[in-house]
Design an enzyme around this catalytic site. Structure first.
Site, mmCIF file in Angstrom:
data_model
loop_
_atom_site.group_PDB
_atom_site.id
_atom_site.type_symbol
_atom_site.label_atom_id
_atom_site.label_comp_id
_atom_site.label_asym_id
_atom_site.label_seq_id
_atom_site.Cartn_x
_atom_site.Cartn_y
_atom_site.Cartn_z
ATOM 1 N N HIS A 108 -25.273 11.070 46.122
ATOM 2 C CA HIS A 108 -26.613 10.505 46.126
ATOM 3 C C HIS A 108 -26.488 9.351 46.847
ATOM 4 C CE1 HIS A 108 -30.691 9.744 44.980
ATOM 5 N NE2 HIS A 108 -30.843 11.131 44.748
ATOM 6 N N ASP A 158 -30.035 10.854 38.432
ATOM 7 C CA ASP A 158 -30.544 9.620 38.706
ATOM 8 C C ASP A 158 -30.548 8.777 37.450
ATOM 9 O OD1 ASP A 158 -30.617 10.536 41.310
ATOM 10 O OD2 ASP A 158 -32.786 10.183 41.443
ATOM 11 N N HIS A 162 -37.511 15.470 39.310
ATOM 12 C CA HIS A 162 -37.899 15.139 40.694
ATOM 13 C C HIS A 162 -37.384 16.278 41.575
ATOM 14 C CE1 HIS A 162 -38.240 10.313 40.109
ATOM 15 N NE2 HIS A 162 -39.343 10.876 40.130
ATOM 16 N N GLU A 167 -24.830 8.800 41.021
ATOM 17 C CA GLU A 167 -25.369 8.552 41.990
ATOM 18 C C GLU A 167 -25.224 7.004 42.394
ATOM 19 O OE1 GLU A 167 -29.180 6.872 42.328
ATOM 20 O OE2 GLU A 167 -29.491 6.372 40.161
ATOM 21 N N ASP A 226 -36.293 16.565 44.572
ATOM 22 C CA ASP A 226 -34.917 16.643 45.071
ATOM 23 C C ASP A 226 -33.702 16.703 44.168
ATOM 24 O OD1 ASP A 226 -35.237 13.910 43.718
ATOM 25 O OD2 ASP A 226 -34.211 13.091 45.162
ATOM 26 N N HIS A 227 -34.091 17.015 42.792
ATOM 27 C CA HIS A 227 -33.343 17.501 41.729
ATOM 28 C C HIS A 227 -33.432 18.952 41.527
ATOM 29 C CE1 HIS A 227 -30.747 13.712 41.537
ATOM 30 N NE2 HIS A 227 -31.785 13.257 41.980
ATOM 31 N N HIS A 284 -33.319 15.927 35.893
ATOM 32 C CA HIS A 284 -34.667 15.415 35.668
ATOM 33 C C HIS A 284 -35.648 16.209 36.621
ATOM 34 C CE1 HIS A 284 -33.181 12.857 39.131
ATOM 35 N NE2 HIS A 284 -34.547 12.351 39.400
ATOM 36 N N HIS A 340 -34.597 6.163 34.383
ATOM 37 C CA HIS A 340 -35.205 6.629 35.581
ATOM 38 C C HIS A 340 -36.552 7.332 35.485
ATOM 39 C CE1 HIS A 340 -34.897 7.841 39.784
ATOM 40 N NE2 HIS A 340 -35.124 9.251 39.514
#
EC number: 3.1.27.-
Lengths: 954, 601
Positions: free
Chosen positions: B414, B178, B70, B203, B72-73, B68, B157
């Site tokens: 995660h 996530d 975000h 996660e 951090d991904h 996705h 999410h």
């Protein structure tokens, strides 16, 4: 063209064959109508290819076949079946077999053998499945023949081992539908149906597994007791890969839990044992978090009907232990409760006030809830609203049977008031109302509930008012809160007035002791000072309903009222009597002798007695000519009318009787007139009154028939009888002025006889009886004589006695909106439409969607009937409907304001437009009854609405 | 045995910088390529030198999958593809592909333009990187190459978040990214079918938390906003631009609609407007309610929520303002906060977590006097509320997903190590499957037991069918004779004749012969006859022939009798059978060794 020619060729050809078939040998003779089968036969023989044959069969299947020729058709089909190589044609033939055996009037036992024989030679699985399906149809057409059934079951057994899922599915279906409920005697070879079906629970194909479960359920439905051994197998299927299997398994487990609720099952991997119903409950609860939403809906619904489950398990469904970082955390619900207990109301003001408290032992935390844990918590939070709705429904059912559970699920239901989908919100409000007898709302809960009062949806608000009518609250703060919120609601949505008032009334009468301390404040009285008298239209006045209602059960309250309170009371009692209860006020004379303060519940019987006595008294009038009879009737009618006003329970009955008696009285008066002896030219004036009377009786008779519910055949006969009398009267009158024929009347008499044959014995000595005696003579003689005969019979016939049915209610409609009191005209642009909101309550109306219309009477005398949409009707209670709709009015320009009349009217559906409704021809000179449209009966008061066109813009 | 290796480069026993390498069936896949919010140095991005020391990654990776948008991904994606070098396919869902570049660009702006970093990826690199993206649809099976296929599942999410099922042959891995198991106001719940993967990589952000129902939180939130508005106060909601902000907008929007409220709601513009456009477009990715009603009205076309202008903050009367950033550390939200902080009628609602040192963190901890730059102090009189809206699965949700997917092994990423430890124990106890939680750079190895597909010749199958017996039941193993041919990576089971033919070999006959000593006083032909009758009575259902040339044939087994020269009573029976009739042959020999019954004539 070619097709047309072809068709003609076949037509001609089929004719030829028809002849040959008629000449065919004797054994063919039982085909009484060979045309059909013969034509088919020819078609099939002609068919050059299988597609052609299929085409013929398809067209053939669209036409109905007579019961006599079915057998012949079947033989021809079967004959062709054996010859056919293409499986699709065979499939069609097989399906036709089933279709044909459904023909009404045909008993398929003669084709059973043939149908079964086809099975043995069939190679195609699809055709085989279709054949079995047809056999199933045949079997279910012959429920009385055990021999056929046995044969079919044997066939099913034989084919169960087929390699195609379709065939196995059909076999199982067959077993489920036809399997013998009792084990066949003396036949050991046949194993128990159940064990055979349950063998297929483990089949490789999910469709077969589903079919097996369904077949088992079918057996259960047919009354066979399912063995408990099945339970384990069904439970295993709950974790099947396929949703339809799981869905069926949920049903199966449920059925078994209802059959053997008390038997004991062991818990695997432990020594404990629990009741089967608890075990099943736990397993089905588990399914509420299934991957497929269909299964979830099914499971949630099923949970609601498992009422025997032990309370311990039940309460687990709402359990969700929270934790954060391995420390136990209280749920928001628990926190709210605690805050409430500690006196502080607000919650969550501080960051981390939901900080976890005690440390949890990692071993005791059970993440996958075994058993019923948190099933409803999951269900209510589901992503599909269908599941949430089902869960709410289930909660309702369970809570109604268990008060302690009701208490527990309260928080969750209140939470649902905040759902994103209105349907769910509405549903949860309704549910809360249904369980409201078990619960008392806490202040914080009430707060949440009341927040919904500001919802923009009228349905939601009204449901909530309804809920508040039945709610118990715990403290006086609560009641004050409710009051303030209701007032807020009223300010925001003035249309809710009546519903809010009603709500206040109930709130007051439900919590008299809580209201008591609030009275001085609310009525703004002061111990020393006289406060200004409130305006009668002030919203605070609404407290009145509330305090006054509370006062009925709290005798100390009136002492707190000030002088003007009592004066207002008198006014309110008169103007809004349904909201203001009668009060026994100290030192005050009862203003109305009829205010039935002391009219307790026992008076219903006395009123009933009075009604009966009145009727008996009337029944003593034998002769219409008797002196004093009209006076007695007059008196009785008046009595009955008053009785109806006093006793709402008997209003319908009293009203019915009064109307009936009025009809009799009118008839009596009309016949009593001396006019019958005077010569024609002199009686024109009287004639008019009599004609009017006859018309009125006719009108009333229709009202009697269609407006009252709970009538029995006997009463209907009586009403028809009255109508007949009125018609006779009309006929006589018509005959006096000009010549009329009474053929139509005679038809009416005949149809009466036909309709009420069973009731005739009760109508002794009546007009009809005499008429029927004279009928042969009547039909043969001249019109003048006919009228004479009618006249004498009419005058001689006695008064018909009325027997009251058990329950009788008058259909009424009250138009709440528009009120008709407003003097401000509604403005609209002429030529365009204006929408008028209508809000009406209908009581005791059967099938309002079809029968109730809104009638609009335009100022120029035109009348329109408007059909409301079915969706405009809501059903708030038994025998009550609510019509909320919009009516579009329009008119071309005129200058001043004009008044429209609105009325709800009933469209009697039973006989389509009563014959002669607007009177026979004789009525020409009379003014049309104002406000009625042909074929309708108005059952509400007219409401006046002023509308005024805006000057048209150029 | 074949193995699946999983190596987290980031997010192993940690949150942030998600990047997991999976090698399965000879294929190497990179799952997510995120950055770490907490670092500003090299530790910000995953250490790609683990894959190769020098040169490009293209040769070592078969594909990259982004779950996705975000950061951090996906934050390290342009760095990896353009600066380190990767030219293979990058898979992500349509919404992710649309929104991801917006966020990357924003991220780049902040680091380069504001912080002045050099040696960072450029806008052009983001564009180039996005050109390598192959979009995915939900439940669409995409063939990366002949053997590797991937399939996306809905994960909740954020908009466009997906779980991926990666399959090579019969081995498979599911990576969840996530996900959220409870639906919220704009997204549905994660769902996966019973795909029984070899490893489920999940996660575990909330591994030790079981959360309360969302409804209570929503209700509290709405009630607080409503009360403040009714009092005539202003509400400030600091948010991050994407994700939760949309949820809260929908929540307020529907509430305004329901309750007929008139107070204005503003959203500080910028990035959000662009993103909101995509939310409007990707209706199919939202929850049931939005999907069902969008024909009448798209829920993301807000009626009550308008764009914010700086000057509005001074307007009198109640209002609600969403402003970025979410922790009140800078920007518009801080400005508005300063303006409103003095009035106790106002309220600020923090919908998420605040990092230590930010104003958000301070006020949440109850600090009432804030020191601003330039020695000024700010009295905080307004009400401060905290409301947690987070969209990760909690412990129960994770367990629910495991139950849905039924994996053979579990792997947690995660999340924090301590929390994982707890969940690991629980998983092993509840499902009795192995659970791994490798740290960054550590490899978890799972041996698999893949089923090997073998082609079987139809003739052989038919012959086997003809031999009778019950119909084949796929749940039960069944033995059959045949020859397995391994040829060019394919396996084939054929009958032995066909195998010989294909391989061009001659058939060799293998015969067993055996002598059995028998005491029998009769003459040779008589003995033979006696044997014949004996066998006939014992072996029912076999064809037994007494041939005129002095032999007895049982099926293909030949029995001959000869008497020894010295002792006429001692007869020697010669048995001979082929290898195929081994069973029957050895049975006969033992039977005849027992001698003939005396009662025979």
């Amino acid at each position: 063209m070619a097709a047309h020619l072809k068709k003609r060729v076949y037509e001609e050809f089929s004719k030829v064959v028809q002849v040959t078939h008629e000449e065919a040998p004797a054994k063919k003779l039982r085909l009484s109508k060979p045309s059909k089968s013969a034509a088919l036969h020819v078609d099939l023989c002609k068919a050059s290819s299988s597609t052609d044959a299929l085409q013929y069969l398809l067209t053939f299947s669209r036409k109905p076949v007579e019961a006599e020729s079915v057998e012949g058709v079947v033989r021809i089909l079967l004959e062709h079946y054996y010859k056919e190589t293409d499986s699709s044609v065979r499939l069609k033939i097989a399906s036709l077999l089933g279709l044909l055996s459904k023909t009404p009037g045909f008993s398929p036992d003669c084709i059973v053998d043939d149908a079964i024989n086809t099975l043995s030679s069939e190679k195609s699985h699809q055709v085989l499945a279709q054949l079995l399906d047809s056999l199933l149809v045949i079997g279910s057409q012959l429920p009385e023949s055990p021999a056929v059934r046995l044969r079919l079951i044997e066939v099913a057994y034989k084919n169960l081992s087929d390699s195609s899922f379709g065939v196995r599915t059909k076999c199982l279906q067959l077993l489920g539908c036809l399997g013998l409920l009792e084990a066949p005697l003396g036949k050991d070879t046949m194993r128990d149906v159940q064990s055979i079906i349950s063998d297929y629970f483990g089949d490789q194909d999910p469709r077969v597994r589903t079919a097996a479960l369904k077949a088992m359920l079918q057996l259960h439905e047919r009354g066979m007791k399912i063995h408990q051994i099945i339970y384990d197998q069904a439970c295993r299927l709950l974790s099947d890969d396929y949703e339809q299997v799981r869905s069926a398994a949920v049903q199966m487990v449920w059925v078994l839990s209802q059959l053997y609720p008390e038997s004991i099952v062991p818990i695997p991997s432990s020594n404990e044992e629990i009741r089967l119903v608890d075990d099943a409950f736990g397993k089905i609860s588990h399914m509420v978090s299934d991957g497929s939403w269909m299964v979830r809906v099914q499971a949630a619904k099923t949970l609601g009907s498992m009422l025997q489950v032990s309370p311990h398990f039940l309460e687990q469904t709402l359990d969700k232990k929270l934790m954060s970082d391995l420390r136990r955390k209280r749920t928001a619900h628990e926190r709210a409760k605690e805050l409430f207990a500690s006196g502080e109301f607000s919650s969550g003001r501080k960051w981390a006030d939901d900080a976890p408290k005690e440390k949890l032992d990692t071993n005791t935390v059970n993440l996958i809830a075994s058993g019923a844990c948190g099933a409803f918590v999951h269900g209510l939070e589901d992503e599909m609203f269908e599941v949430r709705n089902a869960a709410v429904e289930a909660l309702c059912q369970l809570a109604r049977s268990s008060p302690s559970f009701a208490e527990k699920c309260l928080d969750f239901l209140v939470d649902m008031f905040n759902d994103e989908i209105e349907e769910v919100r509405l549903q949860s409000i309704h549910v809360l109302r249904q369980i409201s007898t078990h619960i008392t709302l806490r202040e914080d809960q009430l707060d949440t509930v009341l927040a919904v009062l500001e919802d923009s949806s009228r349905d939601i608000r009204e449901a909530l008012h309804e809920l508040l009518c039945f709610t118990n609250v715990s403290t006086k703060e609560c009641i004050q809160l409710a009051l303030l919120e209701l007032l807020k609601n009223l300010n925001k949505y003035p249309t809710d007035r009546s519903s809010v008032w009603k709500c206040l009334k109930f709130l007051g009468s439900r919590h008299p002791t809580l209201v008591l301390p609030l009275v001085p404040e609310l009525l703004s009285t002061h111990p020393y000072f006289d406060t200004p008298e409130p305006d009668m239209d002030d919203p605070t006045l609404r407290f009145w309903f509330w305090s006054l209602n509370a006062a009925t059960s709290c005798p100390t309250m009136p002492a707190l009222f000030s002088d003007h309170t009592f004066r207002h009371y008198a006014y309110l009692r008169d103007s809004l009597s349904h909201l203001v209860p009668p009060l026994r006020l100290p030192g005050r004379k009862q203003v109305y002798g009829l205010d039935s303060v002391d009219c307790g519940s026992g008076s219903v019987e006395s009123a009933q007695l009075f009604l009966q006595q009145s009727l008996n008294r009337v029944s003593t009038i034998q002769n219409l000519e008797a002196a004093g009879a009209p006076e007695l009737l007059d008196l009785t009618i008046r009595d009955l009318q008053r009785l109806g006003e006093l006793q709402t329970e008997l209003a319908g009955a009293a009203d019915f009787c009064a109307t009936f008696l009025r009809c009799q009285l009118l008839l009596m008066k009309a016949l009593q007139e001396k006019l019958w002896n005077i010569s024609v030219p002199l009686i024109l004036k009287q004639n008019i009154t009599v004609t009017a009377a006859a018309q009125q009786v006719l009108d009333e008779s229709y009202k009697l028939e269609f407006l009252y519910s709970g009538l029995e055949n006997r009463q209907v006969a009586t009403i028809h009888h009255v109508r007949l009398q009125a018609k006779a009267l009309q006929l006589i009158l018509a005959a006096r002025t000009r010549h009329g024929s009474c053929e139509k009347f005679l038809q009416d008499v005949e149809s009466f006889q036909r309709l009420f044959l069973t009731e005739l014995p009760h109508l002794q000595d009546s007009f009809v009886e005499k008429l029927l005696e004279l009928l042969p003579r009547l039909s043969s003689c001249k019109p003048v004589e006919q009228v004479k005969i009618l006249q004498t019979t009419l005058r001689q016939s006695g008064l018909l006695q009325l027997r009251l049915p058990e329950q009788i209610h008058r259909a009424t409609a009250t138009i709440i909106e528009p009120t008709g009191e407003s003097d401000n005209p509604l403005r609209f642009t002429s030529g365009l439409v204006v929408a008028l909101d209508i809000d009406a309550t209908l009581e005791h109306v059967q099938d309002p969607q079809n029968s109730v219309k809104v009638q609009v009477l335009y100022p120029d005398g035109q009348s329109h009937v408007i059909h409301p949409k079915p969706a405009d009707f809501r059903k708030p209670g038994p025998n009550r409907h609510r019509l909320i709709t919009q009516v579009y009015l329009s008119h071309t320009a005129w200058t001043g304001e004009a008044c429209f009349h609105l009325a709800a009217s009933c469209w009697p559906t039973a006989p389509p437009a009563p014959p002669g409704w607007d009177g026979p021809d004789a009525m020409d000179g009379l003014p049309a009854c104002r406000g009625t449209v042909e074929g309708t009966i108005p059952f509400s008061k007219h409401v006046k609405v002023f509308i005024m066109p805006k000057p048209a813009r150029r | 045995m074949p193995e699946i290796n999983v190596t987290p480069l980031g997010a192993g026993q940690d949150v942030g910088r998600s990047c997991i390498l999976v090698s399965i069936g000879g294929k190497n896949i990179m799952l997510d390529c995120g950055m770490h919010m907490g670092y500003n140095d090299d530790r910000r991005f995953p250490d790609f030198s683990y894959i190769t020391q020098n040169g490009r990654l293209t040769d070592f990776l078969d594909c990259v999958i982004i779950s996705h948008f975000h950061l951090d991904h996906c934050g390290a994606l342009p760095y990896m593809s353009e600066m380190v070098g990767y030219d293979g396919p990058i898979y992500m869902t349509h919404p992710t592909k649309a929104i991801c570049p917006i966020l990357l660009e924003d991220f780049r702006k902040i680091t380069v333009d504001k912080k002045g970093e050099t040696n960072f990826f450029t806008s052009q690199m983001i564009k180039d990187c996005m050109k390598k993206v192959v979009p995915l649809n939900l439940h669409q099976t995409v063939q990366v190459d002949d053997e590797l296929e991937i399939k996306a599942y809905y994960a909740g999410h954020v908009l466009g978040a997906a779980m991926v099922h990666i399959k090579v042959g019969s081995e498979s891995v599911v990576y969840t990214g996530d996900y959220n198991m409870t639906p919220d106001r704009h997204l549905g719940a994660a769902w996966i079918d019973k795909c029984r993967p070899d490893i489920l990589i999940s996660e575990s952000t909330y591994a030790t938390t079981i959360r309360d129902s969302k409804r209570c939180r929503e209700r509290d939130f709405l009630k607080k906003v409503h009360e403040t508005i009714e009092r005539g106060g202003k509400v400030l909601i600091p948010v991050f631009a994407l994700g939760r902000a949309q949820e809260l907008c929908i929540l307020l929007e529907t509430f305004w609609e329901r309750m007929n409220l008139k107070a204005p709601i503003y959203f500080s513009t910028g990035l959000t407007e662009k993103a909101n456009h995509y939310y409007k477009l990707f209706i199919t990715w939202t929850n049931q309610k939005i999907r069902k009603t969008f024909v009448q009205r798209n829920m993301f076309e807000f009626k009550h929520i308008k764009a914010f202008d700086r000057s509005y903050a001074d307007n009198p009367g109640p209002m609600v303002v969403f402003a970025t950033p979410g922790m009140l550390h800078a920007g518009q939200s801080l400005q508005i906060f300063k303006k409103w902080a003095g009035n106790e009628k106002n309220m600020v609602i923090m919908p998420g977590y605040c990092v230590q040192g930010t104003i958000g963190h301070k006020i949440l901890n109850g600090q009432r006097k804030l020191e601003m730059e330039g020695r000024a102090t700010l009295d905080v009189k307004l009400q401060v509320e905290y409301m947690s809206f987070s969209a990760h699965a909690d412990a129960k949700g994770i367990m629910q997903l495991i139950r849905m997917a039924e994996p053979r092994n579990m792997l947690l990423v995660h999340g924090e190590a301590v929390k994982m430890e707890f969940l690991k124990g629980k998983i092993e106890q509840e499902f009795s499957i192995d659970c791994y939680m490798p740290a960054n750079g550590e490899t978890a190895t799972v041996t698999t037991n893949p089923s090997v597909p073998v082609d079987i010749s139809l003739n052989l199958l038919k012959r086997e069918m003809a031999l009778g017996g019950p119909l084949p039941d796929p749940k039960k193993p069944r033995t059959m004779h045949g020859t397995l041919i391994m040829k060019e990576n394919s396996l084939k089971l054929v009958s032995s004749e066909q195998a010989l033919k294909e391989l061009g070999l001659n058939e060799h006959q293998l015969r067993f012969t055996c002598r059995v000593q028998l005491q029998d006083p009769h003459s040779d032909p008589d003995t033979l006859h006696r044997i014949y009758t004996h066998l006939k009575s014992v072996l029912k259902g076999y064809t037994i022939q007494h041939l005129p040339d002095g032999t007895v044939m049982v099926e293909s087994i030949v029995i001959k009798v000869s008497s020894s020269a010295e002792d006429t009573n001692a007869k020697v029976l010669l048995l001979s059978w082929s290898y195929q009739d081994e069973d029957l042959g050895s049975f006969l020999s033992t039977l005849l060794k027992k001698g003939l019954p005396s009662g025979l004539c």
